[in-house]
Design an enzyme around this catalytic site. Structure first.
Site, PDB file in Angstrom:
ATOM      1  N   GLY A  53     -31.693  12.605 -51.392  1.00 33.63           N
ATOM      2  CA  GLY A  53     -32.504  14.603 -51.397  1.00 33.63           C
ATOM      3  C   GLY A  53     -31.853  15.386 -52.773  1.00 33.63           C
ATOM      4  CG  HIS A  54     -31.292  13.829 -56.022  1.00 35.08           C
ATOM      5  ND1 HIS A  54     -31.096  12.364 -57.001  1.00 35.08           N
ATOM      6  CD2 HIS A  54     -30.013  13.364 -55.635  1.00 35.08           C
ATOM      7  CE1 HIS A  54     -30.946  11.637 -56.557  1.00 35.08           C
ATOM      8  NE2 HIS A  54     -29.958  11.915 -55.698  1.00 35.08           N
ATOM      9  CD  GLN A  84     -29.236   6.810 -51.181  1.00 37.41           C
ATOM     10  OE1 GLN A  84     -29.867   5.362 -51.307  1.00 37.41           O
ATOM     11  NE2 GLN A  84     -30.352   7.359 -50.162  1.00 37.41           N
ATOM     12  CG  ASP A  87     -24.740  14.209 -49.543  1.00 33.95           C
ATOM     13  OD1 ASP A  87     -25.868  13.948 -49.609  1.00 33.95           O
ATOM     14  OD2 ASP A  87     -24.256  13.690 -48.697  1.00 33.95           O
ATOM     15  CE  LYS A 138     -26.427  10.454 -56.037  1.00 39.21           C
ATOM     16  NZ  LYS A 138     -25.628  10.930 -54.593  1.00 39.21           N
TER      17      LYS A 138
END
Length: 439
Positions: A42-43, A227, A15, A18
């Site tokens: 989740g980006h 991650q 988180d 990235k």
């Protein structure tokens, strides 16, 4: 600095932002490659005021001239990937199918993996890992046990059915007899999964070969991790980790590219620390600061919506990540979240068991007993959102960043001061990838 093939990884517990950094860097890239994880990632990207959350598809998909690749190190939920493609097309992102290639060696996440994930977490009670419940771990277990159903099997219905029947016989026995949970129905999984096969036909590719030829042609490639380094299956805070190689070494094995072809590694790090789920977090805030930072930074999981645990910047953790990943650059995100904070802590070591740890301990049990040693910095008490160069930042913010750079022993080349694409400061002289077309 000049590099053509760049790995972007998280240096904390995920988180870190990235996706935003990758999106910004794709201005100079022709390909973005995802090398591990699943749809537990989740980006989040904010472009033109519009928020987009990507789970499986690389962040480069939002730029119309960039090809995207999903490597063999990624576990793929067919249903999740199809849904994500449809959502992107509905949102006006065109050419998704034409620009997306997936390795046929990707293991599939199927409903029994999700059922096992939920059953295990429920059985562990207070000792649960804190997974997203998406079936990631059980899918990787099947891969390592050499029994996984892979994407290529979707196009061989008889073979797919045989492998599925054998796997369900095994996993349903565990679900029913050990976890006392309902079994997963064979025919339902078979029919629903095979029905999606036509959607994947135009996406299948020999990803290692495609990347080899892209490399030979002098194209710039970005390798996007999911991650963070402290969630790596080998180098993270085991067992509170994910089930794949999240560190830079995973980029080579996760897509089939030679390690010598990777030119630089950019580590993305928040100006503070967060993690989702259980496990050690030595610098974790007490209340009410935890709630305040969570609110200021919108620290809720992009995939699950779970509130993130927050703490001060942990220099021990990030210095360890820099060493394990061979970081060449550091990108600091969410500096603006600290704009209103009076006094800012920076952890330089731990006290535990009568000793001082300035390096990450080999015995992770030390982290449960660790008392952080802090340096304290005056807050800058001013908005950084409009800063576009380091000179625009308040003196106190510059001092804080300088100390992070010194502590981590890695140059800071990017600083993010907001959610928008244009709110990234590129430090003068730091060019992570060569301009497009330059070999």
């Amino acid at each position: 600095m000049s590099a053509r093939n760049v790995v972007v990884i998280g240096t904390q517990w995920g988180d870190e932002g990235k996706g935003k950094i990758v999106d910004w860097l794709t201005d100079r890239a022709q390909g973005v490659v995802r090398f591990q994880g699943g749809h537990n990632a989740g980006h989040t990207l904010v472009i033109g005021g519009k928020k987009t959350v990507l789970h499986l598809i690389p962040s480069g998909i939002l730029r119309g001239n960039v090809d995207c690749f999903i490597g063999n190190g990624v576990v793929v939920s067919p249903q999740a990937l199809v849904a994500e493609m449809d959502e992107l097309e509905a949102a006006g992102v065109h050419g998704v199918v034409a620009r997306l290639a997936i390795s046929e060696a990707c293991p599939l996440i199927l409903p029994y993996h999700t059922a096992l994930d939920h059953a295990r977490e429920a059985a562990k009670g207070e000792k649960k890992i804190g997974t997203t419940g998406r079936g990631i771990g059980p899918a990787y277990e099947d891969k390592v046990a050499r029994r996984a159903i892979r994407l290529q099997d979707l196009f061989k219905p008889v073979r797919f059915a045989e492998k599925l029947r054998e796997l369900l016989e095994f996993h349903n026995f565990v679900l029913e007899n050990y976890y006392h949970q309902p079994k997963v129905e064979f025919q339902k999984v078979l029919d629903e999964t095979l029905a999606l096969a036509p959607r994947f036909t135009p996406l299948i590719a020999d990803v290692p070969r495609a990347l080899y030829h892209a490399n030979r042609a002098g194209k710039n490639l970005l390798f996007e991790g999911a991650q963070g380094a402290l969630l790596d299956i080998d180098h993270g805070t085991y067992p509170y980790v994910t089930s794949s190689s999240t560190t830079s070494g995973g980029a080579a094995t996760g897509v089939g590219i030679a390690p010598k072809e990777l030119d630089s590694v950019i580590g993305v790090v928040k100006a503070y620390t967060t993690r989702v789920g259980n496990g050690p977090l030595p610098t974790e805030f007490d209340e009410p600061l935890a709630t305040e930072i969570r609110k200021l930074g919108n620290e809720f999981g992009a995939t699950t919506g779970r509130p993130r645990r927050c703490g001060w910047f942990d220099g021990v953790v990030v210095r360890y990540a820099a060493r394990v990943n061979g970081l060449t650059d550091l990108a600091v995100t969410k500096l603006d979240v600290l704009d209103t904070i009076d006094r800012i802590g920076l952890c330089t070591g731990y006290q535990a068991d009568g000793g001082v740890y300035e390096e990450f301990p080999g015995d992770l049990g030390v982290l449960d007993r660790a008392i952080p040693r802090y340096e304290w910095y005056d807050g800058w008490k001013a908005s950084t959102a409009a800063a576009r160069t380091l000179a625009d930042l308040p003196t106190e913010a510059r001092r804080y960043l300088d100390r992070i750079e010194q502590l981590v022993e890695t140059p800071i080349t990017y600083v993010s001061v907001g959610t928008r694409r244009d709110q990234i400061i590129g430090v003068e002289g730091a060019v992570p990838v060569r301009p497009a077309g330059v070999a």
